[in-house]
Motif scaffolding. Structure first.
Motif, PDB file in Angstrom:
ATOM      1  N   ASN A 123       0.827  -1.207   0.000  1.00  0.00           N
ATOM      2  CA  ASN A 123       0.000   0.000   0.000  1.00  0.00           C
ATOM      3  C   ASN A 123       0.862   1.258   0.000  1.00  0.00           C
ATOM      4  OD1 ASN A 123      -2.219  -1.603   0.070  1.00  0.00           O
ATOM      5  ND2 ASN A 123      -2.944  -0.960   2.083  1.00  0.00           N
ATOM      6  N   GLY A 124       0.518   2.192  -0.864  1.00  0.00           N
ATOM      7  CA  GLY A 124       1.203   3.466  -0.927  1.00  0.00           C
ATOM      8  C   GLY A 124       2.347   3.512  -1.915  1.00  0.00           C
ATOM      9  N   LYS A 125       2.867   2.355  -2.303  1.00  0.00           N
ATOM     10  CA  LYS A 125       3.935   2.353  -3.302  1.00  0.00           C
ATOM     11  C   LYS A 125       3.361   2.623  -4.688  1.00  0.00           C
ATOM     12  CE  LYS A 125       7.673  -0.319  -1.229  1.00  0.00           C
ATOM     13  NZ  LYS A 125       8.675  -1.383  -1.464  1.00  0.00           N
ATOM     14  N   PHE A 126       4.260   2.998  -5.605  1.00  0.00           N
ATOM     15  CA  PHE A 126       3.817   3.265  -6.968  1.00  0.00           C
ATOM     16  C   PHE A 126       3.268   1.983  -7.593  1.00  0.00           C
ATOM     17  CE2 PHE A 126       7.390   6.658  -7.272  1.00  0.00           C
ATOM     18  CZ  PHE A 126       6.629   7.521  -6.498  1.00  0.00           C
ATOM     19  N   ALA A 127       2.257   2.150  -8.423  1.00  0.00           N
ATOM     20  CA  ALA A 127       1.636   1.005  -9.089  1.00  0.00           C
ATOM     21  C   ALA A 127       2.446   0.634 -10.327  1.00  0.00           C
ATOM     22  CB  ALA A 127       0.193   1.314  -9.454  1.00  0.00           C
ATOM     23  N   ASP A 128       3.634   0.080 -10.078  1.00  0.00           N
ATOM     24  CA  ASP A 128       4.498  -0.461 -11.125  1.00  0.00           C
ATOM     25  C   ASP A 128       4.399  -1.976 -11.021  1.00  0.00           C
ATOM     26  OD1 ASP A 128       5.212   2.185 -11.351  1.00  0.00           O
ATOM     27  OD2 ASP A 128       7.356   1.876 -11.051  1.00  0.00           O
ATOM     28  N   LEU A 129       3.761  -2.619 -11.988  1.00  0.00           N
ATOM     29  CA  LEU A 129       3.527  -4.048 -11.884  1.00  0.00           C
ATOM     30  C   LEU A 129       3.456  -4.676 -13.267  1.00  0.00           C
ATOM     31  CD1 LEU A 129       0.256  -4.417 -12.642  1.00  0.00           C
ATOM     32  CD2 LEU A 129       0.021  -3.448 -10.358  1.00  0.00           C
ATOM     33  N   ILE A 130       3.617  -5.994 -13.289  1.00  0.00           N
ATOM     34  CA  ILE A 130       3.558  -6.737 -14.544  1.00  0.00           C
ATOM     35  C   ILE A 130       2.737  -8.003 -14.342  1.00  0.00           C
ATOM     36  CG2 ILE A 130       5.704  -5.843 -15.508  1.00  0.00           C
ATOM     37  CD1 ILE A 130       7.144  -8.311 -14.528  1.00  0.00           C
ATOM     38  N   VAL A 131       2.163  -8.499 -15.425  1.00  0.00           N
ATOM     39  CA  VAL A 131       1.423  -9.760 -15.438  1.00  0.00           C
ATOM     40  C   VAL A 131       2.159 -10.710 -16.375  1.00  0.00           C
ATOM     41  CG1 VAL A 131      -0.759 -10.899 -15.976  1.00  0.00           C
ATOM     42  CG2 VAL A 131      -0.767  -8.585 -15.003  1.00  0.00           C
ATOM     43  N   LEU A 132       2.450 -11.921 -15.886  1.00  0.00           N
ATOM     44  CA  LEU A 132       3.215 -12.889 -16.655  1.00  0.00           C
ATOM     45  C   LEU A 132       2.303 -13.914 -17.316  1.00  0.00           C
ATOM     46  CD1 LEU A 132       6.166 -13.662 -14.191  1.00  0.00           C
ATOM     47  CD2 LEU A 132       5.799 -11.669 -15.667  1.00  0.00           C
ATOM     48  N   GLU A 133       2.754 -14.414 -18.442  1.00  0.00           N
ATOM     49  CA  GLU A 133       2.001 -15.465 -19.127  1.00  0.00           C
ATOM     50  C   GLU A 133       2.036 -16.767 -18.337  1.00  0.00           C
ATOM     51  OE1 GLU A 133       1.560 -16.757 -23.717  1.00  0.00           O
ATOM     52  OE2 GLU A 133       3.615 -16.879 -22.945  1.00  0.00           O
ATOM     53  N   ARG A 134       3.194 -17.072 -17.736  1.00  0.00           N
ATOM     54  CA  ARG A 134       3.353 -18.313 -16.985  1.00  0.00           C
ATOM     55  C   ARG A 134       3.835 -17.991 -15.575  1.00  0.00           C
ATOM     56  NH1 ARG A 134       6.707 -22.613 -20.395  1.00  0.00           N
ATOM     57  NH2 ARG A 134       5.483 -24.033 -19.087  1.00  0.00           N
ATOM     58  N   ASP A 135       3.533 -18.894 -14.658  1.00  0.00           N
ATOM     59  CA  ASP A 135       3.887 -18.700 -13.249  1.00  0.00           C
ATOM     60  C   ASP A 135       5.365 -19.020 -13.051  1.00  0.00           C
ATOM     61  OD1 ASP A 135       4.233 -18.766 -10.503  1.00  0.00           O
ATOM     62  OD2 ASP A 135       2.358 -19.820 -10.107  1.00  0.00           O
ATOM     63  N   PHE A 136       6.158 -18.003 -12.799  1.00  0.00           N
ATOM     64  CA  PHE A 136       7.600 -18.186 -12.667  1.00  0.00           C
ATOM     65  C   PHE A 136       7.953 -19.075 -11.481  1.00  0.00           C
ATOM     66  CE2 PHE A 136      11.929 -17.009 -11.444  1.00  0.00           C
ATOM     67  CZ  PHE A 136      12.584 -17.034 -12.672  1.00  0.00           C
ATOM     68  N   LEU A 137       7.100 -19.132 -10.484  1.00  0.00           N
ATOM     69  CA  LEU A 137       7.398 -19.900  -9.276  1.00  0.00           C
ATOM     70  C   LEU A 137       7.120 -21.391  -9.425  1.00  0.00           C
ATOM     71  CD1 LEU A 137       6.115 -17.474  -6.506  1.00  0.00           C
ATOM     72  CD2 LEU A 137       8.440 -17.745  -7.399  1.00  0.00           C
ATOM     73  N   THR A 138       6.363 -21.783 -10.454  1.00  0.00           N
ATOM     74  CA  THR A 138       5.994 -23.197 -10.582  1.00  0.00           C
ATOM     75  C   THR A 138       6.399 -23.828 -11.906  1.00  0.00           C
ATOM     76  OG1 THR A 138       3.784 -22.642 -11.438  1.00  0.00           O
ATOM     77  CG2 THR A 138       4.018 -22.872  -9.042  1.00  0.00           C
ATOM     78  N   VAL A 139       6.741 -23.049 -12.907  1.00  0.00           N
ATOM     79  CA  VAL A 139       7.106 -23.615 -14.197  1.00  0.00           C
ATOM     80  C   VAL A 139       8.367 -24.457 -14.035  1.00  0.00           C
ATOM     81  CG1 VAL A 139       8.556 -21.667 -14.905  1.00  0.00           C
ATOM     82  CG2 VAL A 139       7.400 -23.017 -16.644  1.00  0.00           C
ATOM     83  N   PRO A 140       8.529 -25.557 -14.774  1.00  0.00           N
ATOM     84  CA  PRO A 140       9.745 -26.373 -14.649  1.00  0.00           C
ATOM     85  C   PRO A 140      11.015 -25.560 -14.925  1.00  0.00           C
ATOM     86  CG  PRO A 140       8.068 -27.542 -15.910  1.00  0.00           C
ATOM     87  CD  PRO A 140       7.553 -26.146 -15.714  1.00  0.00           C
ATOM     88  N   ASP A 141      12.113 -25.955 -14.282  1.00  0.00           N
ATOM     89  CA  ASP A 141      13.374 -25.243 -14.444  1.00  0.00           C
ATOM     90  C   ASP A 141      13.738 -25.033 -15.908  1.00  0.00           C
ATOM     91  OD1 ASP A 141      13.761 -25.006 -11.738  1.00  0.00           O
ATOM     92  OD2 ASP A 141      15.414 -26.428 -11.609  1.00  0.00           O
ATOM     93  N   ALA A 142      13.590 -26.069 -16.706  1.00  0.00           N
ATOM     94  CA  ALA A 142      14.006 -25.996 -18.106  1.00  0.00           C
ATOM     95  C   ALA A 142      13.213 -24.960 -18.889  1.00  0.00           C
ATOM     96  CB  ALA A 142      13.867 -27.367 -18.762  1.00  0.00           C
ATOM     97  N   GLU A 143      12.029 -24.586 -18.385  1.00  0.00           N
ATOM     98  CA  GLU A 143      11.154 -23.685 -19.124  1.00  0.00           C
ATOM     99  C   GLU A 143      11.086 -22.288 -18.528  1.00  0.00           C
ATOM    100  OE1 GLU A 143       7.357 -25.609 -19.579  1.00  0.00           O
ATOM    101  OE2 GLU A 143       8.295 -27.548 -20.047  1.00  0.00           O
ATOM    102  N   LEU A 144      11.947 -21.986 -17.566  1.00  0.00           N
ATOM    103  CA  LEU A 144      11.900 -20.678 -16.911  1.00  0.00           C
ATOM    104  C   LEU A 144      12.129 -19.530 -17.888  1.00  0.00           C
ATOM    105  CD1 LEU A 144      13.809 -21.411 -13.583  1.00  0.00           C
ATOM    106  CD2 LEU A 144      11.464 -20.571 -13.782  1.00  0.00           C
ATOM    107  N   GLY A 145      12.897 -19.780 -18.932  1.00  0.00           N
ATOM    108  CA  GLY A 145      13.185 -18.727 -19.900  1.00  0.00           C
ATOM    109  C   GLY A 145      12.162 -18.603 -21.001  1.00  0.00           C
ATOM    110  N   ARG A 146      11.124 -19.392 -20.947  1.00  0.00           N
ATOM    111  CA  ARG A 146      10.097 -19.378 -22.004  1.00  0.00           C
ATOM    112  C   ARG A 146       8.824 -18.744 -21.448  1.00  0.00           C
ATOM    113  NH1 ARG A 146      11.093 -25.804 -23.213  1.00  0.00           N
ATOM    114  NH2 ARG A 146      13.376 -25.681 -23.064  1.00  0.00           N
ATOM    115  N   ASN A 147       8.871 -17.457 -21.286  1.00  0.00           N
ATOM    116  CA  ASN A 147       7.786 -16.734 -20.653  1.00  0.00           C
ATOM    117  C   ASN A 147       7.608 -15.409 -21.370  1.00  0.00           C
ATOM    118  OD1 ASN A 147       5.770 -16.136 -18.772  1.00  0.00           O
ATOM    119  ND2 ASN A 147       7.042 -16.658 -16.999  1.00  0.00           N
TER     120      ASN A 147
END
Length: 655
Positions: free
Chosen positions: A566-590
């Motif tokens: 709260n109170g911080k600037f609204a600088d944000l992004i929405v990703l196509e794939r979940d970076f926290l759960t995608v397999p290691d090999a596919e982390l760069g395919r987003n």
């Protein structure tokens, strides 16, 4: 994913378990938000790493982070609602070391595309660029970028000016390596620059020479700046095009704030002009590049000049709308540790082959690389920086350069105890093990380019041999520095490599490239697959912190950006794939599907494209060039040696 305006009625929203990060309780009266993004996986990156479902934005700031049910209370008649459809929403990326104008400019030049080229193939590519511009006059320079010098040297040999002299042209030619530390030129270019056998090597660089002393064709570091100073400056209109091209690449990568790590007056002028035109789509932070020759002899005067230039940037507290700040100076302590340049400063010599190509015998030579500052002059310069109220960003690739930088910080901490000073050492490609804990002890940030931690033409082969087994085993020590308590920050150093943020983050986590990603060397040949060495990797949280909260700390913007609170600037992004759960090999395919800066959507794709206002879409269309994943360089200073600040040619690299 859907985007719609609220009808004014409260929405029935399914509630999943979510950590509530501020906002109001059940029956409290709240002001309606301008925008509500809901139905997602919100990764806040706050101190507790709390998760949520929804974010509300009002007046360019985050007004609420929490559950979909509580977010419903923020929806009024004029609220735009963005349905995330389960996508991951996170803070905008903060790239803490790149070269924006150089990257934008490189998108518009003869592009050698980082390809591994033999000398004949290099000549063929350059001739094709010449043939594609028959209207160019005899005095019009051909500038080529993204030349992989390491690959050419490994596949064949270093080219000379004779290779370029044999092309079908009388035009001057300058070919800049992808690391921006080497420039190959033809005889016409040397003549226009007034460089002959009698020309001395400049401070912080050298001309490779023939037996008689004449330049052979390759100029390293400051020698390259000296040659390219002969290229006529870009017009202001050209520089605006370069700025627009850079911003287009940045917003499509999800970069909401960045630091241009070798800036001068042109950067300040261009980005301020784009802000005034309503075209600035990222927060600009400039590190004013220092001239090594002047800084070594007159450090206080050099810092005074840099501070005067920085004073032309925005003053006062940051606001939600993106602006232009400058409170950092940039210092090149050494060159690069990559062969064949071998100009990064090492504690023990580079190895050389005392055997044959068939049966090599690698033994220590006499080359220790180059320090562009004496320890005493660097310490004096750092003290002047602290006294001026500025921070320092130091380029250091070799372990001797890193130690020299750390020693300067230690002396400064001792002489200015309690000073509010945030130094960062960039690259840190080879670091002595004894120096790992000094980063944390001295509160020095390690700004790393994660993509360099993969097997690639610039990292294995000759570079591996010249560094030797022990040093190569410690190459790109992000994980070791992190384990020793260092604050790790990510900076892409674009345009040294193809601009691919997710590939960089993937390499940070796996220490290896991606054979399925054309921007990765692993896609070129099996020899480039697998980990670069056994140095520890970073966690997914580590790399996300490096490009959000830690990078914000480097830029002194941690109260405004880097996490969703709260109170911080609204600088944000929405990703196509979940970076926290995608397999290691596919982390760069987003992909980044939506980028928001200060509450304004500046880029949107696919089902979120409707979130982009028509006026913004029209402005974005003006800047689209070549590829949405613009790729084009490692920085070299924006100053001609000995010239006053602000006399560079506008791209952070003297071209």
């Amino acid at each position: 994913m859907r985007i719609r305006k609220s009808s004014g009625a409260l929405l029935a929203v399914a509630v999943a378990t979510a950590g509530i990060v501020g906002g109001c309780g059940g029956g409290d009266s709240v002001e309606p938000a301008d925008i509500v993004l809901r139905g997602g996986k919100v990764v806040t990156m706050d101190g507790q790493r709390r998760m949520a479902q929804a974010v509300a934005v009002r007046a360019g700031r985050i007004a609420f982070v929490g559950s979909d049910a509580d977010a419903a209370q923020r929806i009024g008649p004029g609220t735009k609602v963005i349905e995330l459809g389960g996508r991951m929403l996170m803070p905008g990326f903060v790239d803490a070391h790149l070269h924006a104008l150089a990257g934008g400019r490189a998108l518009l030049l003869c592009d050698l595309a980082y390809a591994p080229l033999t000398r004949p193939q290099l000549a063929q590519k350059l001739q094709a660029c010449l043939d594609a511009t028959p209207e160019a006059g005899a005095d019009t320079w051909l500038e080529a970028v993204n030349w992989d010098r390491q690959s050419t040297a490994a596949l064949d040999a270093d080219p000379t000016r004779a290779l370029l002299d044999n092309l079908k042209t009388t035009r001057p030619i300058a070919v800049t390596s992808s690391d921006f530390h080497s420039v190959l030129a033809n005889s016409r270019a040397f003549a226009l620059a007034g460089i002959t056998a009698a020309t001395p090597d400049p401070a912080g660089g050298k001309f490779l020479r023939e037996a008689g002393g004449a330049p052979s064709g390759i100029c390293e570091d400051a020698a390259g700046f000296q040659l390219k100073a002969a290229i006529p400056p870009d017009s202001e209109a050209d520089q605006l095009k370069q700025g627009r091209a850079a911003l287009a690449a940045l917003r499509e990568q999800g970069i909401t704030s960045f630091m241009d790590a070798a800036a001068g007056e042109p950067h300040l002028r261009v980005f301020k002009a784009l802000r005034e035109r309503g075209e600035l789509t990222a927060r600009v932070n400039l590190a004013i590049n220092l001239d090594a020759e002047h800084a070594n002899t007159a450090p206080a005067d050099e810092i005074a000049q840099a501070k005067a230039l920085a004073a032309q940037a925005d003053a006062g507290a940051p606001v939600p709308a993106p602006g232009v700040r400058a409170r950092v100076v940039k210092v090149f302590v050494d060159g690069v540790v990559n062969a064949p340049a071998d100009t990064g400063a090492l504690l023990t010599p580079y190895l050389q082959n005392a055997g044959t190509e068939a049966t090599p015998q690698w033994v220590p030579g006499s080359n220790l690389g180059q320090l562009y500052y004496t320890p005493a002059s660097l310490q004096a310069l750092m003290l002047a920086t602290v006294d001026a109220g500025l921070d320092m960003h130091l380029h250091a690739t070799g372990d001797r350069a890193v130690r020299t930088a750390l020693d300067a910080v230690a002396a400064t901490r001792q002489q200015r105890p309690g000073a509010d000073f945030r130094p960062a050492i960039a690259h840190d490609e080879t670091v002595a093990v004894a120096d790992y804990p000094r980063f944390a002890a001295l509160d020095v940030m390690a700004t790393m380019s994660f993509q360099w931690g993969q097997r690639a033409p610039y990292s294995i082969g000759d570079t591996e041999h010249h560094l030797g087994v022990d040093r190569f085993a410690r190459m790109e020590p992000s994980g070791s520095l992190r384990r020793a308590g260092a604050r790790i920050v990510h900076g892409s150093d674009w345009p040294i490599d193809p601009f691919d943020t997710f590939l960089a983050l993937k390499v940070g986590v796996t220490r290896s490239g991606d054979p399925a990603n054309p921007h990765s060397a692993a896609s070129l040949a099996p020899v480039f697959e697998g980990p670069i060495n056994a140095d520890p990797a970073l966690s997914r949280d580590d790399v996300l912190a490096a490009i959000t909260v830690n990078a914000a700390q480097q830029l002194r913007l941690e109260k405004e950006i880097g996490s969703l609170e709260n109170g911080k600037f609204a600088d944000l992004i929405v990703l196509e794939r979940d970076f926290l759960t995608v397999p290691d090999a596919e982390l760069g395919r987003n992909r980044v599907l939506l980028t928001m800066v200060g509450g304004q959507v500046v880029s949107a794709l696919d089902g979120l494209a409707g979130a982009l206002a028509p006026q913004r879409a029209a402005l974005n269309a003006r800047a689209r060039v070549l590829s949405p994943r613009g790729f084009a360089g490692h920085a070299i200073p924006s100053q001609v040696p000995g010239a006053p600040h602000g006399k560079g040619n506008g791209d952070g690299h003297n071209h």
